[in-house]
Scaffold this active site. Structure first.
Site, PDB file in Angstrom:
ATOM      1  N   LYS A 143       0.928  -1.145  -0.156  1.00  0.00           N
ATOM      2  CA  LYS A 143       0.031   0.230  -0.189  1.00  0.00           C
ATOM      3  C   LYS A 143       0.861   1.473  -0.016  1.00  0.00           C
ATOM      4  O   LYS A 143       0.494   2.126  -0.628  1.00  0.00           O
ATOM      5  CB  LYS A 143      -1.018  -0.012   1.441  1.00  0.00           C
ATOM      6  CG  LYS A 143      -1.941  -1.090   1.049  1.00  0.00           C
ATOM      7  CD  LYS A 143      -2.957  -0.917   2.338  1.00  0.00           C
ATOM      8  CE  LYS A 143      -3.913  -1.923   2.131  1.00  0.00           C
ATOM      9  NZ  LYS A 143      -5.050  -1.944   3.303  1.00  0.00           N
ATOM     10  N   LYS A 167     -11.639  -2.764  -5.244  1.00  0.00           N
ATOM     11  CA  LYS A 167     -12.297  -1.568  -5.391  1.00  0.00           C
ATOM     12  C   LYS A 167     -11.225  -0.285  -5.809  1.00  0.00           C
ATOM     13  O   LYS A 167     -11.555   0.787  -6.481  1.00  0.00           O
ATOM     14  CB  LYS A 167     -12.524  -0.683  -3.796  1.00  0.00           C
ATOM     15  CG  LYS A 167     -13.399  -1.768  -2.792  1.00  0.00           C
ATOM     16  CD  LYS A 167     -13.705  -1.113  -1.821  1.00  0.00           C
ATOM     17  CE  LYS A 167     -14.401  -1.807  -0.571  1.00  0.00           C
ATOM     18  NZ  LYS A 167     -14.234  -1.258   0.767  1.00  0.00           N
ATOM     19  N   LYS A 174      -6.970 -10.068  -8.041  1.00  0.00           N
ATOM     20  CA  LYS A 174      -8.380 -10.005  -7.048  1.00  0.00           C
ATOM     21  C   LYS A 174      -9.082  -8.843  -7.455  1.00  0.00           C
ATOM     22  O   LYS A 174      -8.792  -7.955  -7.934  1.00  0.00           O
ATOM     23  CB  LYS A 174      -7.977 -10.011  -5.752  1.00  0.00           C
ATOM     24  CG  LYS A 174      -9.175 -10.271  -4.811  1.00  0.00           C
ATOM     25  CD  LYS A 174      -8.474 -10.199  -3.243  1.00  0.00           C
ATOM     26  CE  LYS A 174      -9.648 -10.508  -2.409  1.00  0.00           C
ATOM     27  NZ  LYS A 174      -9.156 -10.732  -1.230  1.00  0.00           N
TER      28      LYS A 174
END
Length: 345
Positions: free
Chosen positions: A114, A210, A207
């Protein structure tokens, strides 16, 4: 204070909840309501580890809550609330910041993913995120946590923190009346069933997420029937027919993904789907998939939009859930303060 079986889980209010969230987690959450004491949270404190527009965040918290309820989570059977309304999460997270070791956090792969290349600019909150996740679980002394593959490492950290707290304060824990010297349980993972990893409609090796820049990569729970059908028709496939047996997906991740989605939405096994559609082209299969998807998800999206039209009612659900959550979490944080030697009123 005895440790009773209890489930805790939550999702961030960042971006719309999608088919992957629904099949990978929420379907199982809904089933657990019938067999477990369940606490389901909108983890808004986790969301602000990266900057959020305040007005958009408030809307997103309500949207996720509406999606929870529309999908089948019952605020009367389960506790539904947003994390920031229960101060025990933040208080216990600080205690765990002092229990967890830097070496443990340095091994967390999600921070590396991230934060990206410019880690020096990442927030301290993003780095310490796993300690807050441990606090989310252990503030309720939860015994079971539904997790996907990407969250297993964080649950292992929560177990390590629980064990170290118990070891560090063993004598104090016993003095507080816990004869076995154990205050926090070792939360166990609940590995969810089939279709736990729903993949992108544009790339079967990634995957469903969002954060994917392409909205065509996912089916949002708020999408209407026409949008769902359009996304399925545009979903990436290949020129070969659908295989006739489960072992026939080698090198065909998009084909395997769509068949798995159909099986999960239709409450069938993959073997049954292949028996019905094996040998056919994807053009026909996509029409069948669109029908089952719009039937099941269209109802959820419609109900979520109806709920969002009354934000006061959603806020009332969150307020009630937060009050119920505090009745569980407050005694826990009080015990933690007593065990750690802090003076409280």
């Amino acid at each position: 204070m005895t440790i009773s079986p209890r489930v805790f889980s939550g999702m961030q209010p960042t971006g719309s909840l999608h088919l992957g969230n629904y099949l990978g987690a929420m379907v199982n959450w809904i089933k657990m309501q019938e067999t477990h004491e369940c606490i389901y949270c909108v983890v808004d404190l986790h969301a602000i580890t990266v900057w959020q527009d305040p007005a958009e965040l408030r809307t997103a918290i309500r949207q996720v809550t509406a999606a929870y309820i529309a999908a089948g989570l019952d605020p009367k059977k389960s506790i539904l609330f947003n994390q920031s309304q229960v101060s025990a999460h933040a208080e216990l997270a600080w205690v765990f910041n002092c229990v967890a070791r830097l070496g443990w956090l340095n091994r967390m792969t999600q921070f590396k993913e991230k934060a990206g290349k410019d880690r020096e600019q990442a927030s301290v909150g993003l780095y310490a995120y796993p300690n807050l996740m441990a606090a989310d679980i252990l503030a309720y002394r939860a015994t079971h946590v539904p997790v996907g593959e990407d969250q297993k490492q964080h649950l292992e950290l929560a177990r390590d923190i629980a064990q170290k707290f118990n070891n560090d304060f063993r004598e104090s824990i016993i003095a507080q009346g816990f004869a076995d010297g154990v205050f926090f349980p070792q939360p166990e993972p609940v590995i969810t069933g089939p279709a736990t990893r729903v993949m992108s409609l544009r790339d079967g090796t990634k995957k469903m997420s969002k954060s994917d820049p392409s909205d065509l990569s996912r089916i949002n729970l708020t999408d209407d029937a026409d949008t769902i059908a359009k996304k399925i028709q545009k979903a990436k496939t290949d020129a070969d027919p659908i295989p006739t047996e489960d072992g026939g997906f080698q090198g065909r991740p998009e084909a395997e993904n769509l068949v798995g989605i159909y099986a999960a939405l239709a409450d069938q096994t993959v073997e049954t789907v292949l028996k019905d559609f094996g040998g056919q082209q994807f053009s026909a299969f996509k029409k069948a998939l669109a029908e089952v998807a719009t039937d099941r998800l269209g109802r959820i999206g419609g109900e979520a939009r109806r709920l969002m039209a009354d934000s006061a009612a959603i806020d009332a659900v969150l307020a009630d859930g937060s009050a119920r959550a505090r009745t569980i979490a407050q005694p826990v944080i009080d015990h933690v303060k007593d065990i750690a030697g802090l003076i409280r009123s």
